[in-house]
Structure formats: structure tokens, C-alpha cells
Design a protein around this motif. Structure first.
Motif, PDB file in Angstrom:
ATOM      1  N   UNK A  39       0.832  -1.197   0.000  1.00  0.00           N
ATOM      2  CA  UNK A  39       0.000   0.000   0.000  1.00  0.00           C
ATOM      3  C   UNK A  39       0.867   1.248   0.000  1.00  0.00           C
ATOM      4  N   UNK A  40       0.250   2.381  -0.316  1.00  0.00           N
ATOM      5  CA  UNK A  40       0.935   3.659  -0.347  1.00  0.00           C
ATOM      6  C   UNK A  40       0.474   4.486  -1.526  1.00  0.00           C
ATOM      7  N   UNK A  41       1.048   5.691  -1.659  1.00  0.00           N
ATOM      8  CA  UNK A  41       0.734   6.488  -2.849  1.00  0.00           C
ATOM      9  C   UNK A  41       1.632   6.085  -4.021  1.00  0.00           C
ATOM     10  N   UNK A  42       2.580   5.205  -3.765  1.00  0.00           N
ATOM     11  CA  UNK A  42       3.449   4.599  -4.772  1.00  0.00           C
ATOM     12  C   UNK A  42       4.272   5.621  -5.554  1.00  0.00           C
ATOM     13  N   UNK A  43       4.701   6.664  -4.840  1.00  0.00           N
ATOM     14  CA  UNK A  43       5.606   7.624  -5.483  1.00  0.00           C
ATOM     15  C   UNK A  43       7.065   7.208  -5.322  1.00  0.00           C
TER      16      UNK A  43
END
Length: 265
Positions: free
Chosen positions: A77-81
């Protein structure tokens, strides 16, 4: 009154295999055999954004005979930046079908959002045992703002408390373990008799508060108000087998150093 065993704290946490593991975006500096064992034995394995890069970097550095034994994450998970295209590809192609969840809210850190994702994942699997602990692997070196953000997340983890069992969140690095001491509660931390002196700290991030402690070289008493800009119990030393800390009206962070032999499981 929760009881923690410092010399064998990791053994106690990991023995029952009723914990989830979360990997943040820092290189893994734990001993390789130790990390593989606790990672594989976790009931849920989660990587947070660039933590996927750290995971695959670690896997690629292991001997050929070890790599196939390392389990893939169950959650990402995450904003995947921060995640690389290669890490995302590997997650999508993993044989255990890693669940990938985008969390775009920029008002929360990926760590905080990751705990919410984990919480939802736990409760969506009603037949699975609920983990009693969440072990978050993250080195404390590097960016100070990220380290402070991680400690802030410990204060915000209480949304997990609607679980049938209280879920304690720990941040573990190669040299330290820390967790939240709740307000208005007595905590007992048990050390082995032959332990050397452990360095520890009680950090009042939320605001001025008082404690009653026993078992420390510099014990705290109710007349000693602890706060930033005032007194903080850092670089304290454990001198007794049992340390007891009674927190007053605010939660605090307790941190204790880990010794190399603590990794013996």
C-alpha cells in the motif's frame, strides 16, 4: 498491566507467530537469517510503498538457495511515489497474489495509511486469527522528519483498538525497539537478571506529563514534569530486573536498545 521482556523481547513477540509485519521504505539492516525467519513466520506481510524496493533488494542479496524460501508480501500500500516499476511488476506477478492498494491521501503518511489498510484487511478476513502485534521494520537513521512522522503514527494507531484483541504496534530497527505507553496505565518491563545495563528513554511527545518509575538509574517521580523544553528521560539506564512505569494523563514513547544476542530465536 502489560509485561515486556527486553532481553528476549523479540523471542516473546515472535514465538507465537500471531503478529503482522510491515516493512517501511528503508534498507533492511537486520541480520539476514533473523529477518527471513520472522518475515516468513508472520501471519500477514505488508510492504509500504518504497518498502517493496527494500524487500526485493534484500531478496536479491541473499544466496541462491535462500531466495525461493522467502515469502512474498500479502499486502502492498501507499501512494506509490517511491516504488520502482520493477518492484511493482514483481508484486503483481507474485504467486500469492499480493493485494495492492493505492492510498492517495497526502494528509497522512504512507505508514499511517498502511495501518488502516492492515486494519481493514484483518477485519475482512473474519475467520483468520487476529494478530496481537504489528512489527514495523524501519531503521531510524536518515530523515528526521520521517522518523518523527513514524513516532506520530504510533500515537495514531489506536484506530486498531476495535479489534477483539488489543493490537500493539512496535517499530524495530537493528539497534532499537519502541512502542507507545498508553496514558493512565502502569507498564511492567521485565529484564533478565544477567542483562547488562540497557539504555532506554521515555519521551513525552504529546505534552507535559508526569510518571512514576522504578528500576531505572534515574527514576521519575510525580514532582518531575516531563516535556519538550524541560525535562526528558533520555539516555536513562535499566538497573533492575523489572522496570515499572506509570504514565499520567498523556501517552508517551518508550524506547529501548537491542543487543546483538536479542536476535537469537
Amino acid at each position: 498491566m502489560p509485561t515486556m521482556h527486553a532481553k528476549y523481547i523479540l523471542q516473546r513477540l515472535f514465538a507465537a507467530q500471531d503478529y503482522a509485519m510491515m516493512l517501511l521504505n528503508r534498507d533492511i539492516q537486520l541480520e539476514a537469517d533473523f529477518f527471513v525467519k520472522i518475515w516468513n513466520n508472520a501471519s500477514i506481510r505488508q510492504v509500504i510503498d518504497g518498502g517493496a524496493n527494500s524487500f526485493f533488494k534484500f531478496v536479491n542479496a541473499q544466496p541462491a538457495q535462500v531466495k525461493p524460501s522467502i515469502k512474498y508480501p500479502d499486502l502492498a500500500s501507499g501512494d506509490f511515489d517511491s516504488i520502482t516499476d520493477e518492484s511493482m511488476r514483481l508484486l503483481k506477478e507474485s504467486s500469492n497474489q499480493c493485494k495492492i492498494i493505492l492510498t492517495e491521501d497526502q494528509d497522512e503518511t504512507d505508514f499511517t495509511k498502511g495501518l488502516k489498510v492492515l486494519h481493514d484487511f484483518i477485519h475482512s478476513n473474519s475467520t483468520s486469527p487476529k494478530p496481537k502485534s504489528v512489527i514495523v521494520v524501519c531503521e531510524s537513521s536518515g530523515r528526521l522528519d520521517q522518523a518523527i512522522g513514524n513516532l506520530n503514527t504510533l500515537h495514531k494507531h489506536r484506530f486498531l483498538e476495535d479489534s477483539p484483541q488489543t493490537t500493539q504496534v512496535y517499530i524495530m530497527s537493528s539497534e532499537n525497539l519502541c512502542w507507545l505507553l498508553p496514558a493512565n496505565q502502569r507498564s511492567s518491563i521485565v529484564f533478565e537478571k544477567d542483562d547488562p545495563e540497557f539504555t532506554c528513554g521515555i519521551i513525552p511527545f504529546v505534552g507535559p506529563t508526569t510518571y512514576i518509575s522504578t528500576g531505572l538509574k534515574w527514576d521519575l517521580t510525580p514532582d518531575m514534569v516531563c516535556s519538550f523544553g524541560g525535562l526528558i528521560s533520555c539516555n536513562n539506564i535499566v538497573v533492575e530486573k523489572t522496570v515499572e512505569i506509570t504514565s499520567n494523563d498523556k501517552p508517551s514513547i518508550f524506547t529501548v536498545e537491542l543487543h546483538p544476542r536479542d536476535y537469537i530465536l
